[in-house]
Motif scaffolding. Sequence first.
Motif, PDB file in Angstrom:
ATOM      1  N   HIS A  94       1.126  -1.270   0.027  1.00  0.00           N
ATOM      2  CA  HIS A  94       0.022  -0.076  -0.008  1.00  0.00           C
ATOM      3  C   HIS A  94       0.606   1.134   0.069  1.00  0.00           C
ATOM      4  N   GLY A  95       2.310   1.126  -0.077  1.00  0.00           N
ATOM      5  CA  GLY A  95       3.015   2.276   0.093  1.00  0.00           C
ATOM      6  C   GLY A  95       3.370   2.867   1.202  1.00  0.00           C
ATOM      7  N   ASN A  96       3.143   2.038   2.561  1.00  0.00           N
ATOM      8  CA  ASN A  96       3.362   2.517   3.826  1.00  0.00           C
ATOM      9  C   ASN A  96       4.789   1.976   3.952  1.00  0.00           C
ATOM     10  N   LEU A  97       5.654   2.729   4.593  1.00  0.00           N
ATOM     11  CA  LEU A  97       6.958   2.402   5.210  1.00  0.00           C
ATOM     12  C   LEU A  97       6.778   2.051   6.806  1.00  0.00           C
ATOM     13  N   ILE A  98       7.002   0.747   6.988  1.00  0.00           N
ATOM     14  CA  ILE A  98       6.784   0.449   8.272  1.00  0.00           C
ATOM     15  C   ILE A  98       8.106   0.362   9.025  1.00  0.00           C
ATOM     16  N   ALA A  99       8.405   1.002   9.857  1.00  0.00           N
ATOM     17  CA  ALA A  99       9.747   1.081  10.522  1.00  0.00           C
ATOM     18  C   ALA A  99       9.943   0.238  11.720  1.00  0.00           C
ATOM     19  N   PRO A 100      11.024  -0.420  12.072  1.00  0.00           N
ATOM     20  CA  PRO A 100      11.265  -1.368  12.921  1.00  0.00           C
ATOM     21  C   PRO A 100      10.977  -0.578  14.353  1.00  0.00           C
ATOM     22  N   ALA A 101      10.451  -1.051  15.340  1.00  0.00           N
ATOM     23  CA  ALA A 101      10.247   0.002  16.712  1.00  0.00           C
ATOM     24  C   ALA A 101      11.494  -0.365  17.498  1.00  0.00           C
ATOM     25  N   LEU A 102      12.779  -0.151  16.808  1.00  0.00           N
ATOM     26  CA  LEU A 102      13.990  -0.282  17.731  1.00  0.00           C
ATOM     27  C   LEU A 102      14.870   0.832  17.493  1.00  0.00           C
ATOM     28  N   LYS A 103      15.776   0.906  18.517  1.00  0.00           N
ATOM     29  CA  LYS A 103      16.681   1.968  18.012  1.00  0.00           C
ATOM     30  C   LYS A 103      18.267   1.555  18.583  1.00  0.00           C
ATOM     31  N   VAL A 104      19.116   2.131  18.057  1.00  0.00           N
ATOM     32  CA  VAL A 104      20.641   1.486  18.175  1.00  0.00           C
ATOM     33  C   VAL A 104      20.810   1.649  19.734  1.00  0.00           C
ATOM     34  N   GLY A 105      21.336   0.652  20.293  1.00  0.00           N
ATOM     35  CA  GLY A 105      21.730   0.426  21.736  1.00  0.00           C
ATOM     36  C   GLY A 105      20.743  -0.294  22.344  1.00  0.00           C
ATOM     37  N   ASP A 106      19.592  -0.563  21.845  1.00  0.00           N
ATOM     38  CA  ASP A 106      18.521  -1.381  22.650  1.00  0.00           C
ATOM     39  C   ASP A 106      19.089  -2.971  22.782  1.00  0.00           C
ATOM     40  N   THR A 107      18.925  -3.360  23.784  1.00  0.00           N
ATOM     41  CA  THR A 107      19.139  -4.962  23.985  1.00  0.00           C
ATOM     42  C   THR A 107      18.144  -5.742  23.746  1.00  0.00           C
ATOM     43  N   VAL A 108      18.136  -6.533  22.988  1.00  0.00           N
ATOM     44  CA  VAL A 108      17.130  -7.601  22.396  1.00  0.00           C
ATOM     45  C   VAL A 108      17.129  -8.907  22.750  1.00  0.00           C
ATOM     46  N   ILE A 109      16.027  -9.796  22.606  1.00  0.00           N
ATOM     47  CA  ILE A 109      15.903 -11.175  22.760  1.00  0.00           C
ATOM     48  C   ILE A 109      15.487 -11.561  21.360  1.00  0.00           C
ATOM     49  N   PHE A 110      16.469 -12.651  20.764  1.00  0.00           N
ATOM     50  CA  PHE A 110      16.059 -13.117  19.367  1.00  0.00           C
ATOM     51  C   PHE A 110      16.140 -14.669  19.694  1.00  0.00           C
ATOM     52  N   GLU A 111      15.507 -15.352  18.717  1.00  0.00           N
ATOM     53  CA  GLU A 111      15.726 -16.921  18.582  1.00  0.00           C
ATOM     54  C   GLU A 111      16.907 -17.030  17.977  1.00  0.00           C
ATOM     55  N   LYS A 112      17.497 -18.234  18.571  1.00  0.00           N
ATOM     56  CA  LYS A 112      19.007 -18.825  18.160  1.00  0.00           C
ATOM     57  C   LYS A 112      18.371 -19.341  16.510  1.00  0.00           C
ATOM     58  N   PHE A 113      19.238 -19.479  15.787  1.00  0.00           N
ATOM     59  CA  PHE A 113      18.890 -19.865  14.230  1.00  0.00           C
ATOM     60  C   PHE A 113      18.240 -19.078  13.498  1.00  0.00           C
ATOM     61  N   SER A 114      17.762 -17.945  14.018  1.00  0.00           N
ATOM     62  CA  SER A 114      17.409 -16.918  13.085  1.00  0.00           C
ATOM     63  C   SER A 114      18.422 -15.937  12.310  1.00  0.00           C
ATOM     64  N   GLY A 115      18.348 -15.443  11.677  1.00  0.00           N
ATOM     65  CA  GLY A 115      19.073 -14.301  10.956  1.00  0.00           C
ATOM     66  C   GLY A 115      20.530 -15.093  10.269  1.00  0.00           C
ATOM     67  N   THR A 116      21.194 -14.009   9.739  1.00  0.00           N
ATOM     68  CA  THR A 116      22.172 -14.598   9.202  1.00  0.00           C
ATOM     69  C   THR A 116      23.799 -13.923   9.891  1.00  0.00           C
ATOM     70  N   THR A 117      24.700 -14.774  10.224  1.00  0.00           N
ATOM     71  CA  THR A 117      25.886 -14.291  10.758  1.00  0.00           C
ATOM     72  C   THR A 117      26.769 -13.458   9.543  1.00  0.00           C
ATOM     73  N   VAL A 118      27.208 -12.424   9.907  1.00  0.00           N
ATOM     74  CA  VAL A 118      28.465 -11.916   8.774  1.00  0.00           C
ATOM     75  C   VAL A 118      29.554 -11.506   9.770  1.00  0.00           C
ATOM     76  N   LYS A 119      30.949 -11.484   9.181  1.00  0.00           N
ATOM     77  CA  LYS A 119      32.201 -11.149   9.825  1.00  0.00           C
ATOM     78  C   LYS A 119      32.547  -9.905   8.918  1.00  0.00           C
ATOM     79  N   VAL A 120      32.571  -8.748   9.897  1.00  0.00           N
ATOM     80  CA  VAL A 120      33.092  -7.663   9.189  1.00  0.00           C
ATOM     81  C   VAL A 120      34.032  -6.852  10.419  1.00  0.00           C
TER      82      VAL A 120
END
Lengths: 94, 94, 94, 94, 94, 94, 94
Positions: free
Chosen positions: C50-76
């Motif tokens: 519908h053309g709406n930008l839905i921003a994540p309700a998070l900010k830099v510095g937040d401590t978050v809980i996530f499930e293991k096995f989600s996401g992709t690990t990258v090395k920088v």
Amino acid sequence: MLKPLEDRVVLRVKVEEEKTVGGIVLASSAQEKPQTATVVAVGPGKTTPHGNLIAPALKVGDTVIFEKFSGTTVKVDGEDFLIIKASDLLAIVE
Amino acid sequence: MLKPLEDRVVLRVKVEEEKTVGGIVLASSAQEKPQTATVVAVGPGKTTPHGNLIAPALKVGDTVIFEKFSGTTVKVDGEDFLIIKASDLLAIVE
Amino acid sequence: MLKPLEDRVVLRVKVEEEKTVGGIVLASSAQEKPQTATVVAVGPGKTTPHGNLIAPALKVGDTVIFEKFSGTTVKVDGEDFLIIKASDLLAIVE
Amino acid sequence: MLKPLEDRVVLRVKVEEEKTVGGIVLASSAQEKPQTATVVAVGPGKTTPHGNLIAPALKVGDTVIFEKFSGTTVKVDGEDFLIIKASDLLAIVE
Amino acid sequence: MLKPLEDRVVLRVKVEEEKTVGGIVLASSAQEKPQTATVVAVGPGKTTPHGNLIAPALKVGDTVIFEKFSGTTVKVDGEDFLIIKASDLLAIVE
Amino acid sequence: MLKPLEDRVVLRVKVEEEKTVGGIVLASSAQEKPQTATVVAVGPGKTTPHGNLIAPALKVGDTVIFEKFSGTTVKVDGEDFLIIKASDLLAIVE
Amino acid sequence: MLKPLEDRVVLRVKVEEEKTVGGIVLASSAQEKPQTATVVAVGPGKTTPHGNLIAPALKVGDTVIFEKFSGTTVKVDGEDFLIIKASDLLAIVE
């Protein structure tokens, strides 16, 4: 003549040139790779649930890259064509 | 030249540098890891059912991270490119 | 620096403290449990059909809980980061 | 008489001509290929969640190409018909 | 403190009372059954593609029934909590 | 009496006439084929997410074709009925 | 008391009467068949992405038919109830 329905296009698939070594024709490698084809007919597009007709961004004569194993091969007057959804085409080659 | 369709982008994949120890080239570890690539072409975007064109938030020259095993490798003039949906890119490296 | 695309965030994962007994480091139990991480970058959000930008309700510095096995690990630059969709985060720890 | 519901069409399938060699009827190859059929009835279309009726872009008498294994064969007065969704038809043959 | 994201809620799960016979604690039957829990935190809700925020119809202190095997158990300060999507809760017990 | 919910209809299934040869009743062929039935009740339709009620395009007394293995057979006062979604009916027989 | 959430309903399932022959109770046939139940509580409905609340078309006291193996059985004060989505109910029996 084939008039593709909805968002389908009709392609004339270009035969991949076989590599030859000293006159011996070598079959392509077993690893499947995308192929190029020429667009010979473009469907009118698909009508969305909102009533918008979204036409494929393609025109007759375009050379396109598509994934192998997509679409359906049909034979018309002894010639093979591929009927494929426009969304299964990857890129136009210019 | 490749003009990607819909929300696809064309990437020139950066060859991962192999580590060498005393001149012996060591293959990367078996564990697959994301790779970086340079954007060489960006599609116009995908038209949603509501008739909105959503363009990928990328530009030619961006260095991006993508998951291995995504997209389709095509060879143009002897060089390999990866055609991938913009939504399968993870991040821009700056 | 990583600029996550769409509704993705970049996390610096906190190493779980290993329990030690008499100086012997004990590995965590085999039963996988969610982990905490610090948000280091937040994507602009995902544009809906519908053309709406839905921003994540998070900010830099937040401590978050996530499930293991989600996401992709990258090395920088030798450091591991996790790129994960905001919708795969469970809660903010305050 | 069959009145197809929603976006379905009723097809009279054309029997594929068997090739004969010296009077011997040869069965078609084992490799399944699309078939042609004549449209004998067209449903009114499907009402989308938005309340739009999207009618199939077909008319009685059209010759169409469809994939084998799509639709449902029904026998009416000793004759076989195929009831198939309009979206499973590939192209009109002109 | 846990602040659940989107349409998630944080539950403090009530330990099922074990039946005892003559002082011997009997384990619950092997057949899994739903459990009750107390709501300790409610997320702000999920923003739909249309930009509507749909808040969970729950408040802190509600006793709810949920299916076993739903949600993710997290340990905070030695206490177990369950983070679960509001849509995976079945009913409020009054 | 059965009042079907949402977009369901109640059908009285017509028993397929068994072919008999010299008084011996022959079972139908093993190959399952669609059956006809009479509509005895029609649900009010399904309310879409947009709040539109889409009523089935059927009326009591219609003879319809449906796929075997669709719907649920229920016994009311010793008689079998089939409760089936209107979208699983293929055509009206006139 | 149970207050079902979203589009769920709470049912008191009617025990199927076992047939008896000469005082011997005969178990129902192995073939599972739908059951009837009485509605004891109705949820407020589900809010769609468009912000419409679609309430179940049921009221307390209705006798309904549902498929076996749907919903979740919960025990409250020693009595079994079934919590089931309204869309998994087939018909009202009048």
